[in-house]
Design a protein around this motif. Structure first.
Motif, PDB file in Angstrom:
ATOM      1  N   ARG A   1       0.812  -1.223   0.000  1.00  0.00           N
ATOM      2  CA  ARG A   1       0.000   0.000   0.000  1.00  0.00           C
ATOM      3  C   ARG A   1       0.843   1.270   0.000  1.00  0.00           C
ATOM      4  O   ARG A   1       0.480   2.265  -0.629  1.00  0.00           O
ATOM      5  N   ARG A   2       1.963   1.246   0.733  1.00  0.00           N
ATOM      6  CA  ARG A   2       2.769   2.459   0.888  1.00  0.00           C
ATOM      7  C   ARG A   2       4.195   2.090   1.227  1.00  0.00           C
ATOM      8  O   ARG A   2       4.450   1.085   1.895  1.00  0.00           O
TER       9      ARG A   2
ATOM     10  N   HIS B   1      10.053   4.423  -7.052  1.00  0.00           N
ATOM     11  CA  HIS B   1       8.973   4.416  -8.043  1.00  0.00           C
ATOM     12  C   HIS B   1       9.269   3.425  -9.163  1.00  0.00           C
ATOM     13  O   HIS B   1       8.396   2.640  -9.563  1.00  0.00           O
TER      14      HIS B   1
ATOM     15  N   MET C   1       5.546   1.966  -7.502  1.00  0.00           N
ATOM     16  CA  MET C   1       4.643   2.714  -6.634  1.00  0.00           C
ATOM     17  C   MET C   1       4.429   4.134  -7.147  1.00  0.00           C
ATOM     18  O   MET C   1       5.358   4.776  -7.657  1.00  0.00           O
ATOM     19  N   ASP C   2       3.215   4.624  -6.978  1.00  0.00           N
ATOM     20  CA  ASP C   2       2.904   6.010  -7.299  1.00  0.00           C
ATOM     21  C   ASP C   2       3.616   6.931  -6.300  1.00  0.00           C
ATOM     22  O   ASP C   2       3.814   6.571  -5.134  1.00  0.00           O
TER      23      ASP C   2
ATOM     24  N   ASP D   1       2.299   7.531  -2.885  1.00  0.00           N
ATOM     25  CA  ASP D   1       2.364   6.416  -1.936  1.00  0.00           C
ATOM     26  C   ASP D   1       3.792   6.119  -1.473  1.00  0.00           C
ATOM     27  O   ASP D   1       4.083   5.031  -0.987  1.00  0.00           O
ATOM     28  N   ILE D   2       4.676   7.104  -1.631  1.00  0.00           N
ATOM     29  CA  ILE D   2       6.053   6.984  -1.151  1.00  0.00           C
ATOM     30  C   ILE D   2       6.328   8.161  -0.224  1.00  0.00           C
ATOM     31  O   ILE D   2       6.311   9.317  -0.645  1.00  0.00           O
TER      32      ILE D   2
ATOM     33  N   ILE E   1       7.467  -0.809   4.932  1.00  0.00           N
ATOM     34  CA  ILE E   1       6.367  -0.884   3.980  1.00  0.00           C
ATOM     35  C   ILE E   1       5.061  -1.000   4.755  1.00  0.00           C
ATOM     36  O   ILE E   1       5.017  -1.599   5.825  1.00  0.00           O
TER      37      ILE E   1
END
Length: 396
Positions: free
Chosen positions: A169-170, A226, A231-232, A235-236, A250
């Motif tokens: 998710r992140r 990324h 990951m977008d 979301d980082i 994470i």
């Protein structure tokens, strides 16, 4: 026994990689070495590790290197220049190539290694930051593995082992805060190169130590994450963690958070990149949570560290913009290390160059576009620093 080629053998990443090879000779052997210009150290490494092929980037140092190892039998193949480094990267039966070259200079040899079907132990951030649009399709085309060898992305990679597709998710990248994490913002105008190079936790090369002081290293790691993990940018996240015990985390879809912990020691992510999916037992100091003490966290100060926001903006712009950001940063850091600009000039020059590139940003760059953007950005920083110098002189 795993056959390894090491690019950048005399730098911080290179020497620590060779420490691992020396400690575990039954696990690893060296096929090729490359270095910049340090003949003394490179010749010692050749004698100890007996590579089949060696390149020194500074062509003027080739004869000196030949003399330094003239008594060796057999002799390794000796090459020089950027083309020589590329030849080493793709040479022979090496299964993995450790990319310890600093900066965008690591891009072409890494691409050559990928095309030769070799797995990459990635210690060179710039390969994906500048070259991600080109490198990622090549990774898929040639079916090679890219294993992160820096502490933060290795931590993420380790936490992801066994996580199902779609479970992430992140990403939370931890940052030490660098040399000036406890220095008030109004004091930054007076800091020196020597001040910036005093990292409180890690022993690293000069360029990355300055990047840590500006927190550009964390911004660059956002772009690298990324490309590595898909990951977008929304979301980082980045969090300041002064103790450098948690190397990154994470968050999963159910809000569970996994972290990788350890003493600040670059050998650990390097070893995992070389040995994955195996775990090699070491005699290194084990983490003692009692001795490590309190683990603290705080939000990064974007006014104090504008480079982070510059990196997020470049990453979101995509195309050739991250290559421009990376090259502008490399050139600005080099000028600071030469004491030609101040510490606070670094983000100013980078922002100016990135703003100027917006109209010409290439959305789907080829390799030639990336190399051209890199060259242009460096020239723009140099031109900007001359203007900056003139203004400083006129004020005085």
């Amino acid at each position: 026994m795993k056959a390894i080629t090491l690019l950048g053998s005399t730098g911080s990443i290179g020497t620590q990689t060779l420490d691992i090879v020396a400690q575990y000779p039954e696990q690893f052997r060296i096929v090729g070495l490359t270095a910049g210009r340090n003949v003394t150290l490179l010749s010692q490494q050749i004698r100890q590790f007996k590579p089949e092929i060696v390149a020194i980037c500074d062509e003027d140092k080739l004869e000196e290197l030949q003399r330094a190892i003239a008594d060796l039998d057999p002799q390794p193949i000796l090459l020089a220049g950027e083309s020589g480094v590329v030849e080493v990267a793709k040479y022979g039966d090496a299964e993995a190539v450790v990319t310890g070259i600093v900066g965008c200079a690591g891009l072409l040899p890494t691409i050559a290694a990928i095309k030769a079907g070799k797995d990459i132990a990635l210690a060179n951030k710039e390969t994906l930051i500048a070259g991600g649009p080109v490198v990622n399709p090549l990774i898929e085309k040639y079916g090679v593995k890219v294993l992160p060898a820096d502490s933060e992305h290795s931590a993420i990679f380790q936490c992801l082992q066994g996580i199902p597709a779609g479970g992430l998710r992140r990403i939370i990248l931890t940052a030490s805060g660098g040399s000036f994490r406890d220095l008030p913002i109004d004091k930054l105008a007076q800091v020196t190169v020597a001040d910036a190079l005093k990292h409180p936790n890690w022993s690293m090369g000069q360029k990355i130590t300055i990047d840590s002081a500006t927190l550009m290293n964390k911004g660059l790691e956002v772009i690298e994450a990324h490309y590595l993990f898909g990951m977008d940018y929304d979301d980082i996240d980045i969090v300041i963690h002064p103790q450098s015990i948690i190397h990154s985390l994470i968050e999963l879809q159910d809000t569970s958070v996994l972290a990788q912990l350890g003493w600040p020691d670059m050998r650990l992510p390097l070893l995992y990149a070389l040995s994955w999916p195996e775990r090699i037992q070491t005699d290194w100091p084990q983490l003692d949570l009692v001795k490590s003490g309190d683990l603290t966290f705080r939000e990064p100060d974007h006014e104090k560290y504008p480079c982070m926001q510059l990196a997020y903006a470049a990453g979101r712009a995509g195309g050739s913009m991250p290559a421009v950001l990376n090259a502008a940063n490399e050139q600005a850091v080099a000028l600071f290390l030469e004491e030609k600009i101040t510490f606070l000039d670094i983000p100013k020059l980078i922002e100016k160059v990135c703003d100027k590139h917006q109209a010409d940003n290439c959305e789907t760059p080829a390799l030639d576009d990336i190399l051209a953007a890199d060259k242009w950005a460096r020239q723009e920083v140099l031109a900007g620093s001359v203007e900056l110098g003139d203004r400083i002189l006129s004020v005085r």
